[in-house]
Design an enzyme around this catalytic site. Structure first.
Site: not given
Ligand code: UD1
Length: 422
Positions: A22-23, A116, A121-122, A124, A305, A398
């Site tokens: 997936k990732n 989330c 979970r920025p 920037d 994860d 997902r």
């Protein structure tokens, strides 16, 4: 919204094949936009997050078709450089279209991803880096407008080796003028694989897999065919199921070097593991040992994860373990769900949890707060005595093609059911 029903308590015995990653798939699907043409992705997992990325491609005017697990993406035409607010909010990985669309169209309008379930979970690092590449960014009521006449390569120092920021910088840099150097880049296999696909499509990249990546901009990419790696977290999840429930299993195509950190922990707590380049064989017969301090870290450290799955496993060990979550600030929601099943867990601070192992868990009705937490509850159900219902199991879809199919292959009694079941 579907649920998963598990009748647990039996040892596992079986064999299953590990799905595509997936990732790795998500950033590469975004990257296809950089090429005006056709990309073929083999071994692509048919999961909700991939379907979602395909929907974004379609919003942009591209097309995608499936042949089994092969995804054929046609990005000859991009008619819009706008990623809708609902897309970004549905799935954070949509933010990778920021770099890809900038490279292709020199402009992009994209919503700011919200909070989330696993914490703040920025983005920037993504935005600061892209700004340095001669891109103007304007933020207005949660919408980011970016435009440039020319993306220019530059030197970028990341404060933290962020996976998403490294990928977005690479995507922005591939068609830029000049050289982009990323210092303190993420070394995750999914960054390596994005670079591999881009090289196959004509990009010039040095240092993939290291913390210094150098991208020399090229004028254009070309059509490419790429086979996605097996999913290291799916492999880790199924190893964790055997660790929790006992028994033995063979995981075909498991990407061994990518999950060495997980293998090391499982061996230390009492699993036997044989790892080859074709499969992993794992077995567990005696009671598990506790693990003193398990710390999640950037690759090659223990992956965030896999943290929820190990919380389930350590709940059944013979002693006290501590988990320190170093990547996200709110990833212990599963502790309360596991406690409903009889686990003894104290969340001491927002990133430290202490687990006192129990002899067995009991079936209960629990809720999947996120993808990996949901998988961890399925594991708990398989190891527990009696019946477990995991509610809101759609979040598991997902990332896992069919967790019920794979766990059944390993001998577990697991099936999807309607949310109405009590
Ligand atoms: C992270 C994981 C990745 C995992 C994915 C999905 C790490 C290093 N990354 O990737 O392995 O597959 O979640 O669960 O384990 N941060 C900022 N500003 C930014 C970007 C990140 O402060 O602009 C912070 C985050 O808040 C977080 C940390 O950096 O604390 C890691 O973020 P990052 O690697 O970017 O997250 P993902 O790309 O989502």
């Amino acid at each position: 919204m579907s649920s998963i029903k598990v009748i647990g308590g039996d040892r596992l015995k079986g064999e299953t094949k590990i799905q595509g990653s997936k990732n790795a798939a998500l950033p590469i699907i975004a990257a296809t936009v950089l090429n005006k043409g056709v990309t073929i992705l083999k071994n692509c997992p048919r999961i909700l997050d991939v379907f979602h990325m395909i929907n974004v491609l379609k919003e942009l005017g591209c097309s995608a078709t499936w042949e089994g697990n092969t995804l054929i993406v046609d990005t000859t035409a991009v008619t819009s450089a706008k990623v809708s607010e609902s897309s970004v909010q549905k799935m954070r990985s949509s933010i990778l279209f920021l770099g890809a669309l900038l490279g292709r169209c020199h402009e992009v309008t994209i919503a700011y991803p919200g909070g989330c379930s696993i914490g703040n979970r920025p983005i920037d690092y993504h935005l600061d880096s892209i700004r340095k590449m001669n891109v103007c960014l304007e933020e207005d009521k949660g919408i980011i407008n970016c435009f440039t006449d020319k993306i220019t390569g530059t030197d970028i120092f990341l404060k933290f080796p962020s996976v998403g920021a490294t990928q977005n910088i690479i995507l922005t840099a591939v068609l830029a003028e000049g050289i982009t150097r990323i210092y303190n880049a993420a070394r995750e296999p999914e960054v390596y694989e994005l670079c591999t696909y881009l090289e196959e499509a004509g990009a010039r990249i040095n240092g993939k897999g290291t913390s210094f990546i150098e991208i020399e901009g090229v004028n254009k990419l070309h059509d490419a065919e790429h086979t996605l790696s097996p999913d290291r977290i799916a492999a880790g999840t199924y190893m964790a199921a055997v660790a929790a429930a006992g028994g033995e299993a063979v995981l075909l195509d498991a990407p061994v070097p990518q999950i060495e950190s997980v293998i090391r922990v499982l061996i230390k707590i009492g699993c036997s593991i044989k790892a080859t380049d074709k499969y992993i064989k794992i077995s567990r017969s005696r009671r598990l040992l506790p693990y003193d301090v398990l710390r999640t870290q950037p690759y090659p450290g223990f992956p965030t994860d896999m943290q929820s799955q190990l919380m389930t496993v350590l709940s059944l060990s013979d002693g006290r373990s501590t988990i320190v979550e170093e990547i996200f600030d709110s990833r212990f929601q599963n502790a309360d769900e596991l406690k409903k099943m009889g686990a003894k867990i104290t969340v001491e601070t927002k990133n430290i949890a202490v687990i006192s192992g129990v002899m067995h868990l009991n079936g209960a009705v629990v809720k999947a707060h996120d993808l990996r937490a949901g998988a961890a509850l399925v594991i708990a159900g398989i190891a527990a005595h009696g019946e477990t219902i995991v509610r809101e199991a759609t979040s598991i879809e997902r990332g896992y093609e069919d967790i019920c199919r794979d766990m059944s292959n390993l001998g577990a009694n697991v099936q999807y059911c309607s949310d109405n079941i009590q």
